[in-house]
Scaffold this active site. Structure first.
Site, PDB file in Angstrom:
ATOM      1  N   HIS A  34       0.815  -1.221   0.000  1.00  0.00           N
ATOM      2  CA  HIS A  34       0.000   0.000   0.000  1.00  0.00           C
ATOM      3  C   HIS A  34       0.846   1.267   0.000  1.00  0.00           C
ATOM      4  O   HIS A  34       0.350   2.352  -0.308  1.00  0.00           O
ATOM      5  CB  HIS A  34      -0.996  -0.003   1.163  1.00  0.00           C
ATOM      6  CG  HIS A  34      -0.404   0.309   2.504  1.00  0.00           C
ATOM      7  ND1 HIS A  34      -0.117  -0.661   3.434  1.00  0.00           N
ATOM      8  CD2 HIS A  34      -0.063   1.484   3.091  1.00  0.00           C
ATOM      9  CE1 HIS A  34       0.357  -0.093   4.527  1.00  0.00           C
ATOM     10  NE2 HIS A  34       0.407   1.208   4.341  1.00  0.00           N
ATOM     11  N   ASP A  83       0.114  -7.648   1.657  1.00  0.00           N
ATOM     12  CA  ASP A  83       0.516  -6.234   1.654  1.00  0.00           C
ATOM     13  C   ASP A  83       2.033  -6.087   1.661  1.00  0.00           C
ATOM     14  O   ASP A  83       2.588  -5.249   2.380  1.00  0.00           O
ATOM     15  CB  ASP A  83      -0.099  -5.494   2.845  1.00  0.00           C
ATOM     16  CG  ASP A  83      -0.103  -3.977   2.636  1.00  0.00           C
ATOM     17  OD1 ASP A  83       0.198  -3.532   1.508  1.00  0.00           O
ATOM     18  OD2 ASP A  83      -0.389  -3.248   3.591  1.00  0.00           O
ATOM     19  N   SER A  92       4.628   2.439   7.994  1.00  0.00           N
ATOM     20  CA  SER A  92       4.255   1.301   7.157  1.00  0.00           C
ATOM     21  C   SER A  92       5.419   0.855   6.294  1.00  0.00           C
ATOM     22  O   SER A  92       6.038   1.654   5.585  1.00  0.00           O
ATOM     23  CB  SER A  92       3.071   1.675   6.261  1.00  0.00           C
ATOM     24  OG  SER A  92       1.904   1.848   7.018  1.00  0.00           O
TER      25      SER A  92
END
Length: 476
Positions: free
Chosen positions: A106, A136, A209
């Site tokens: 992402h 992911d 992230s």
């Protein structure tokens, strides 16, 4: 003498307390941070965002609001109304001296340009080697003039609840940052089929992230991916994808540029206590097969109603475990699958297909020919049921050879309603045998009673999706 003994005991207690305190919390994380921070990177992405055409606001000529609406439109579209560019920030880490970098999918999804900023301030443009939206995870590559500092993966299965961990990354675009905490929980699932998250209270915020979660040996045991928060900031509930999942994905992305997961070709659901009782299974474990479309399992003779108890020599605890075991198995491998069927076990040898090739394929639902029974509604087990006829097949958009009993009405106080059955559902099997008429269902109920069963297993299709439901026979 007594005073000396008391002093000795007190001294030992203090020494023990100091030892426990030293064991519980390290003096500093500085050495680890200094050693491994050069391998942690900031990631900046740039994406072209097309402007969406829409109706212009209706403002009369000469209106005092005309200039206001024009300024609002210009701020949204730019002076010339062309597409604009959007930037985003994230983190990642180098896993090899030749420039392979791991991050979240992402972080780089739909990016036109990916810039890697290193700890020493240098920048390089990266290209995408491969991505896996299901976990992911994304693998990037940069071309550097010299070997890059890198970190290695550890064994996430050895991480225990209570172990210290360190998160590194670029929170909220503030630059390199370190936070520490413990492993709060293991084997968390969020929304993905292959989820295996480590939960931690180490502070993880937006921008973290894709960054690494280190153990105290400096090994990466997770990739920081998500947080649970009512306000978007860290409240001590963060999730890192376990390294043992990530390494399998990275190996495939590095070799093939894509993932290649095993595919069995079944629809499954967990075995509950009432389902286990209904089919005579001693323990509520395994994966109950609800449908077998065309694929490897069908070719090997697997049937709806089978319970998969062992896959490739490993016991199957539940559906989640089976999905992970199959997905982690090599495409094309022949495996032995043990199923529970009609009170006994049967071993099937199945050659696995590839999950990615099978996704999006339609499943053919093939039944037997219907009987000549008159479609007359009858009520059993809180369900008002009618056998399928051509008119009902048309209304429910079912194939011409579909058979079963249509739920026309349901008692809202019944167990069937509580377990999710609704009008319009199709009951195709009872006691793992096909249903052509209400009389067939009555026979299955009687057979279950004679066998000492307290429940009867029904195969129900809701909006085309099959599932097994066990209903009690006590009130019948």
């Amino acid at each position: 003498m007594f005073r000396m003994l008391a002093l000795t005991v007190l001294t030992m207690v203090l020494m023990l307390a100091q030892a426990l305190a030293a064991y519980a919390r390290p003096e500093s994380f500085a050495d680890l941070a200094e050693k491994f921070s050069p391998a942690v990177v900031n990631i900046t992405t740039s994406t072209t965002v097309a402007q969406q055409a829409g109706p212009a606001p209706m403002v009369p000529d000469g209106s005092p609001f005309e200039d206001l609406f024009r300024q609002f439109r210009d701020r949204g579209q730019g002076d010339d109304g062309r597409a604009r560019r959007s930037s985003a920030l994230g983190s990642g880490f180098v896993i090899s001296e030749d420039g392979y970098i791991v991050t979240n999918n992402h972080v780089i999804e739909r990016a036109d340009e990916i810039i890697i900023e290193f700890y020493d301030g240098g920048e390089l443009e990266a290209k995408v080697i491969g991505t896996d939206p299901k976990t992911d995870i994304a693998l990037l590559k940069v071309e550097a003039n010299a070997p890059l500092p890198f970190v290695s993966f550890g064994d996430s299965d050895t991480a225990r609840v209570g172990d210290w961990v360190i998160a590194m990354g670029n929170p909220l675009g503030q630059g390199f940052s370190v936070s520490a905490g413990i492993v709060s929980a293991r084997n968390r699932a969020l929304s993905g089929t292959y989820d295996d998250y480590i939960q931690t209270d180490a502070a993880i915020n937006r921008g973290n992230s894709g960054g690494p979660l280190f153990d105290m040996d400096g090994k990466v045991v997770g990739v920081n991916t998500a947080i649970l928060s009512p306000n978007g900031g860290s409240i001590g509930i963060g999730f890192s994808m376990a390294s043992n999942v990530v390494t399998r994905v990275i190996d495939q992305l590095q070799e093939f540029g894509e993932t290649r997961r095993g595919w069995l070709g079944v629809r499954i659901q967990d075995v509950t206590d009432d389902v286990a009782e209904a089919i005579g299974l001693d323990i509520a474990a395994g994966a109950l097969v609800t449908d077998v479309p065309d694929g490897p399992a069908a070719d090997a003779g697997m049937l709806a109603g089978d319970v998969i108890t062992s896959f490739d020599g490993v016991k199957v605890a539940d559906t989640r475990e089976l999905v992970r075991q199959v997905g982690n198995t090599e495409v094309g491998k022949s495996v032995r699958v043990v199923v529970f069927r009609e009170g006994g076990t049967k071993t099937l040898k199945i050659t696995l297909g590839r999950r990615e090739d099978a996704e999006g394929m339609g499943d053919d639902i093939v039944g037997e020919d219907g009987s000549d029974a008159t479609p007359e509604a009858q009520t059993l087990m809180g369900l008002t049921l009618t056998p399928l006829d051509d008119e009902l097949r048309g209304q429910l958009e079912l194939p011409g050879d579909a058979v079963g009993l249509v739920v026309q009405d349901i008692d809202p106080l019944s167990e069937a309603y509580e377990k999710g059955l609704r009008a319009g559902d199709l009951v195709t099997e009872a006691g793992q045998q096909k249903l052509n008429s209400v009389a067939d269902l009555e026979d299955r109920i009687e057979q279950a009673r004679e066998a000492g069963r307290k429940t009867l297993l029904l195969l129900v299709r809701s909006n085309g999706q099959p599932r097994f439901v066990a209903l009690s026979l006590e009130d019948e």
